[in-house]
Design an enzyme around this catalytic site. Structure first.
Site, PDB file in Angstrom:
ATOM      1  N   LYS A 116      32.402  95.079  27.692  1.00 34.24           N
ATOM      2  CA  LYS A 116      34.009  94.830  27.883  1.00 34.24           C
ATOM      3  C   LYS A 116      34.736  95.505  29.034  1.00 34.24           C
ATOM      4  CE  LYS A 116      34.351  94.102  22.887  1.00 34.24           C
ATOM      5  NZ  LYS A 116      34.570  92.788  22.605  1.00 34.24           N
ATOM      6  N   GLU A 200      42.306 101.236  24.740  1.00 34.30           N
ATOM      7  CA  GLU A 200      43.357 100.183  24.617  1.00 34.30           C
ATOM      8  C   GLU A 200      44.519 100.456  23.904  1.00 34.30           C
ATOM      9  OE1 GLU A 200      40.983  95.885  25.680  1.00 34.30           O
ATOM     10  OE2 GLU A 200      42.163  96.405  23.932  1.00 34.30           O
ATOM     11  N   HIS A 235      38.854  91.428  11.887  1.00 37.53           N
ATOM     12  CA  HIS A 235      38.897  91.155  13.323  1.00 37.53           C
ATOM     13  C   HIS A 235      37.766  89.749  13.435  1.00 37.53           C
ATOM     14  CE1 HIS A 235      41.035  94.747  14.383  1.00 37.53           C
ATOM     15  NE2 HIS A 235      40.068  95.469  13.652  1.00 37.53           N
ATOM     16  N   ARG A 299      29.853  81.380  26.395  1.00 36.40           N
ATOM     17  CA  ARG A 299      29.204  80.267  25.387  1.00 36.40           C
ATOM     18  C   ARG A 299      30.031  79.330  25.050  1.00 36.40           C
ATOM     19  NH1 ARG A 299      31.192  82.449  20.827  1.00 36.40           N
ATOM     20  NH2 ARG A 299      31.335  84.744  20.533  1.00 36.40           N
TER      21      ARG A 299
HETATM   22  P1  ADP Z   1      35.133  91.118  19.609  1.00 32.26           P
HETATM   23  O1  ADP Z   1      34.126  91.253  20.926  1.00 32.26           O
HETATM   24  O2  ADP Z   1      34.444  91.619  18.627  1.00 32.26           O
HETATM   25  O3  ADP Z   1      35.403  89.518  19.460  1.00 32.26           O
HETATM   26  P2  ADP Z   1      37.534  91.320  20.920  1.00 32.26           P
HETATM   27  O4  ADP Z   1      38.022  92.391  21.879  1.00 32.26           O
HETATM   28  O5  ADP Z   1      37.637  90.005  21.391  1.00 32.26           O
HETATM   29  O6  ADP Z   1      36.221  91.906  20.137  1.00 32.26           O
HETATM   30  O7  ADP Z   1      38.663  91.742  19.724  1.00 32.26           O
HETATM   31  C1  ADP Z   1      38.471  91.061  18.474  1.00 32.26           C
HETATM   32  C2  ADP Z   1      39.936  91.362  17.658  1.00 32.26           C
HETATM   33  O8  ADP Z   1      40.451  92.395  17.571  1.00 32.26           O
HETATM   34  C3  ADP Z   1      40.981  90.459  18.415  1.00 32.26           C
HETATM   35  O9  ADP Z   1      40.836  89.019  18.195  1.00 32.26           O
HETATM   36  C4  ADP Z   1      42.336  90.988  17.935  1.00 32.26           C
HETATM   37  O10 ADP Z   1      42.710  90.589  16.664  1.00 32.26           O
HETATM   38  C5  ADP Z   1      41.843  92.474  17.770  1.00 32.26           C
HETATM   39  N1  ADP Z   1      42.292  93.029  18.984  1.00 32.26           N
HETATM   40  C6  ADP Z   1      41.475  93.376  20.081  1.00 32.26           C
HETATM   41  N2  ADP Z   1      42.033  94.103  21.006  1.00 32.26           N
HETATM   42  C7  ADP Z   1      43.279  94.626  20.506  1.00 32.26           C
HETATM   43  C8  ADP Z   1      44.452  95.202  20.734  1.00 32.26           C
HETATM   44  N3  ADP Z   1      44.472  95.773  22.107  1.00 32.26           N
HETATM   45  N4  ADP Z   1      45.642  95.516  20.243  1.00 32.26           N
HETATM   46  C9  ADP Z   1      45.536  94.970  18.795  1.00 32.26           C
HETATM   47  N5  ADP Z   1      44.429  94.011  18.374  1.00 32.26           N
HETATM   48  C10 ADP Z   1      43.298  93.987  19.093  1.00 32.26           C
HETATM   49  P1  ADP Z   2      34.058  83.451  18.209  1.00 25.91           P
HETATM   50  O1  ADP Z   2      34.532  84.206  19.347  1.00 25.91           O
HETATM   51  O2  ADP Z   2      33.705  81.975  18.321  1.00 25.91           O
HETATM   52  O3  ADP Z   2      34.658  83.679  16.743  1.00 25.91           O
HETATM   53  P2  ADP Z   2      32.098  85.359  17.104  1.00 25.91           P
HETATM   54  O4  ADP Z   2      32.511  86.159  18.299  1.00 25.91           O
HETATM   55  O5  ADP Z   2      32.657  85.581  15.795  1.00 25.91           O
HETATM   56  O6  ADP Z   2      32.586  83.583  17.679  1.00 25.91           O
HETATM   57  O7  ADP Z   2      30.681  84.910  17.366  1.00 25.91           O
HETATM   58  C1  ADP Z   2      29.987  83.834  16.974  1.00 25.91           C
HETATM   59  C2  ADP Z   2      28.858  83.780  16.157  1.00 25.91           C
HETATM   60  O8  ADP Z   2      28.092  84.736  17.154  1.00 25.91           O
HETATM   61  C3  ADP Z   2      29.099  84.649  14.902  1.00 25.91           C
HETATM   62  O9  ADP Z   2      29.042  83.889  14.020  1.00 25.91           O
HETATM   63  C4  ADP Z   2      27.633  85.497  15.142  1.00 25.91           C
HETATM   64  O10 ADP Z   2      26.644  84.998  14.375  1.00 25.91           O
HETATM   65  C5  ADP Z   2      27.551  85.617  16.514  1.00 25.91           C
HETATM   66  N1  ADP Z   2      27.762  86.926  17.207  1.00 25.91           N
HETATM   67  C6  ADP Z   2      28.829  87.142  18.032  1.00 25.91           C
HETATM   68  N2  ADP Z   2      28.637  88.551  18.259  1.00 25.91           N
HETATM   69  C7  ADP Z   2      27.737  88.992  17.983  1.00 25.91           C
HETATM   70  C8  ADP Z   2      27.124  90.392  17.860  1.00 25.91           C
HETATM   71  N3  ADP Z   2      27.511  91.309  18.787  1.00 25.91           N
HETATM   72  N4  ADP Z   2      25.984  90.825  17.097  1.00 25.91           N
HETATM   73  C9  ADP Z   2      25.448  89.632  16.340  1.00 25.91           C
HETATM   74  N5  ADP Z   2      25.836  88.366  16.356  1.00 25.91           N
HETATM   75  C10 ADP Z   2      27.018  87.897  16.866  1.00 25.91           C
END
Ligand code: ADP
Ligand code: ADP
Ligand code: MG
Length: 665
Positions: A116, A200, A235, A299
């Site tokens: 990230k 952030e 989240h 993906r």
């Molecule tokens: P992940 O890789 O686990 O999906 P993300 O960076 O995409 O992590 O963040 C997952 C979720 O966390 C987001 O969909 C949002 O709901 C929340 N989130 C992420 N960044 C922020 C932020 N700066 N402020 C508030 N909520 C956040």
């Molecule tokens: P989306 O972004 O479509 O919501 P997720 O970020 O929740 O998808 O991830 C999709 C799938 O990938 C999850 O159901 C999980 O099985 C797998 N996955 C995603 N990130 C991870 C991680 N860091 N470790 C293990 N599995 C992961």
């Protein structure tokens, strides 16, 4: 186009990819673990190769074995699905080295977007808006604290290598920062093998809006509009929809172009998703929406079907075309959208217990009508069948339900109806919870943000929309219906038998949760009448309809009842509930004695006595065998005593409440 591909995944996504391949005339090879030997995805493919033990690290993450399987079966390409190896740069490289096409972006793009912090530095250069924050490589705790103080609280600490909603900590004030940092680092090193973090600004009540992008090997890149995935728990996404409510054409274009810029900055090829966090002053002020890059998922995404529903495109087909070297099938201006689509993730979990994942067997698994990977108004993507087990080894997602409508209101109505037709018994799921969310004011009126579930929690958890009266009427009607269809010797199923023995009523014990109550069932000239607890005695009518019954009692409600022993799972258009109809015979020791009289707990026939007058018996010892509802039941002594008198003989009919024998106290 490829002739044969290997699908390096399992469950719904493996089935989903296989369905498109089948339609395109591309042969498929499945891989499977011990636990998945007989899984649906294995049967969905033309060939299958066993790759190891049940735990993912022993099978679906064993990439050398997967590559060997592809070579051995003559597959030309590997589709990784999502999760597992889909964002593994080393695997993408290994495929290339083995002469296989990785159906996904170049390894360099996965690497660039994998962390990230690094990806944010890249995006900053490409001019993509970022949440104010710190994503430098200096990880000195004192510096991180100073950066957090500069950004201003609340802040979010994120593991740079994190994903799946893990490795994040919100911090309210400066004094809490160090403790949160330590705990975030601990989780990060354990889950992702790296404790690097970024900081952030924590956006208040944000929306999660993401853009689907697609690139090809000719250097073209387009966006396929947005998806709103704001409804989240921990989240993690729960409901996703397209288009995003309140989106304006201008903002859509700005976000689309920003996403394309992000993809082009890493020479992206294939399907990808650029996730943005969106700040909004008010729900009805789209002009106040400000978007910031969050991360790129390199993906196919779980929620891609909503994009397919509004664009009429098959994204897996696009992936296969692009991976085999074809240009994108459409140019940006030729990509259109129509209507509104919503996806609900059906998971094996217990929403009332903090969404704890559940495991178990899908004893009953009835899907809504119109189910296939075809585009239509209701689509149901899954990788399981009735009788399959949701094991602890993999994700708790059972299925994805996707609906489409001309308008959001229509899609919502279809979603609710389709959820009502989704009947799962055998393990806990979030189906009812999803229905409550769909009907909440916030969701219905599209007041979306990531705090929606928290805000509406009063009406989302511990709900029973069916009610005791309706549930009781449904289980009693279902029982009568079964007895009638059996047409047995039970006097209750024959009007004459029942009248000639003077049996006119039957008492039933019901339990809902911890609450126990009595229902009174009476047969009269007008037919059946039922009184539940202190309720009114009302006619009970029912007729078979579809897989359930129309039940007419205090109200008219369609109900489908599935039994697990004494427990009835009642599904109605309004919702589902669980209620037990206690078999009085199974509880004979507890209920058979009334005011010192040992009575027949339900109407039936005496089969035999196990004792004779003068016998001394112990509590729990069998006294007599009765037949009712085509089954024999043993009546046990409620306490120690001596048998004083037998009041009936074998073969005699017994009315409910008839005194059977006399036992000294
Ligand atoms: P992940 O890789 O686990 O999906 P993300 O960076 O995409 O992590 O963040 C997952 C979720 O966390 C987001 O969909 C949002 O709901 C929340 N989130 C992420 N960044 C922020 C932020 N700066 N402020 C508030 N909520 C956040
Ligand atoms: P989306 O972004 O479509 O919501 P997720 O970020 O929740 O998808 O991830 C999709 C799938 O990938 C999850 O159901 C999980 O099985 C797998 N996955 C995603 N990130 C991870 C991680 N860091 N470790 C293990 N599995 C992961
Ligand atoms: Mg994410």
């Amino acid at each position: 186009m490829f002739k044969k591909i290997l699908i390096a995944n399992r469950g719904e996504i493996a089935c989903r990819v296989a369905a498109t391949a089948l339609r395109m005339g591309v042969k498929t090879v499945a891989v499977y673990s011990d636990a998945d030997a007989d899984a649906k995805h294995v049967q969905a493919c033309d060939e299958a190769v066993h790759v190891g033990g049940s735990a993912p690290k022993d099978s679906y993450l064993q990439w050398q074995r997967i590559i060997d399987a592809a070579k051995a079966t003559g597959a030309e390409a590997i589709h990784p699905g999502y999760g597992f190896l889909s964002e593994n740069e080393a695997f993408a490289n290994a495929c290339a080295q083995a002469g296989l096409v990785f159906i996904g972006p170049p390894a360099s793009a996965i690497l660039a977007m994998g962390l990230k912090a690094e990806s944010k530095q890249l995006m900053e250069k490409a001019g993509v808006p970022l949440v104010p924050g710190y994503h430098g490589s200096n990880q000195d705790p004192a510096l991180l604290q100073a950066e957090a103080d500069r950004i201003g609280y609340p802040v979010l600490i994120k593991a740079s290598a994190g994903g799946g909603g893990k490795g994040m900590r919100a911090v309210e004030k400066s004094a809490d920062f160090m403790a949160a940092l330590e705990s975030c680092k601990r989780e990060a090193i354990n889950s992702f093998g790296s404790d690097a973090v970024l900081i952030e600004k924590y956006v208040q009540r944000p929306r999660h809006i993401e853009i689907q992008v697609f690139g090809d090997t000719q250097g073209n890149c387009v966006y396929l509009f947005e998806r709103d995935c704001s409804v989240q728990r921990r989240h993690q996404k729960v409901l996703e929809e397209a288009p995003a409510p309140g989106m304006t054409p201008e903002l859509r274009q700005q976000m689309g172009l920003a996403a394309v810029a992000a993809a082009k900055a890493v020479h992206y090829v294939g399907a990808g998703t650029v996730e943005f966090i969106v700040e909004q002053a008010a729900y009805d002020q789209p002009e106040s929406m400000r978007f910031y890059f969050m991360e790129m998922n390199t993906r196919l995404q779980v929620e891609h079907p909503v994009t397919e529903a509004i664009t009429g495109l098959d994204l897996v087909e696009w992936q296969l075309r692009v991976a085999s070297g074809e240009p994108l099938p459409l140019a940006q201006e030729d990509i259109r959208m129509h209507g509104h689509a919503i996806e609900a993730r059906i998971c094996a979990e217990n929403p009332d217990n903090n969404f704890l994942p559940a495991t178990g067997t899908l004893q009953i698994y009835r899907k809504p009508q119109a189910v296939s990977f075809e585009r239509g108004v209701v689509r149901f993507d899954d990788g399981v069948r009735e009788g399959d087990t949701i094991s602890p080894f993999y994700d708790s997602m059972v299925a994805k339900l996707i609906v489409h409508g001309d308008t959001r209101e229509q899609a919502l109505a279809r979603l609710d109806a389709a959820l009502a037709q989704t009947h799962i018994v055998g393990l806990n799921t979030n189906v009812q919870f999803l229905r409550h969310v769909v009907r909440s004011d916030s969701f219905a009126q599209a007041r979306l943000d990531t705090a929606l579930i928290q805000r509406e929690e009063a009406i989302l958890f511990y709900q029973d929309p069916v009610g005791l009266q309706a549930a009781a009427a449904a289980v009693v009607a279902d029982t009568l219906q079964v007895e009638q269809s059996l047409g047995g010797a039970d006097p209750f199923s024959h009007r004459d038998g029942f009248q000639s023995h003077g049996v006119t009523q039957r008492r039933l014990t019901l339990m809902q949760g911890e609450q126990s109550l009595t229902a009174l069932l009476v047969y009269g000239r007008a037919g059946w009448c039922l009184q539940v607890g202190d309720g009114e005695l009302l006619p009970l009518q029912f007729s078979v309809h579809g897989d359930g019954l129309w039940v007419h009692h205090a109200e008219r409600l369609h109900s489908t009842v599935y039994w697990q022993g004494e427990v009835a799972h009642v599904f109605t258009p309004r919702g589902a509930t669980r209620i037990s109809l206690l078999d009085p015979l199974a509880h004979a020791g507890e209920v058979a004695e009334e005011g010192g009289r040992l009575t027949a707990p339900m109407p039936g026939k005496v089969v035999s006595f196990a004792v004779k007058v003068g016998d001394k018996v112990k509590a729990g010892q069998p006294l007599a065998v009765m037949e009712a509802m085509k089954m024999e039941h043993t009546l046990a002594a409620p306490h120690d005593g001596e048998v004083l008198e037998l009041l009936y003989a074998p073969g005699d009919q017994l009315a409910e409440g008839a005194e059977l024998l006399k036992l000294s106290s």
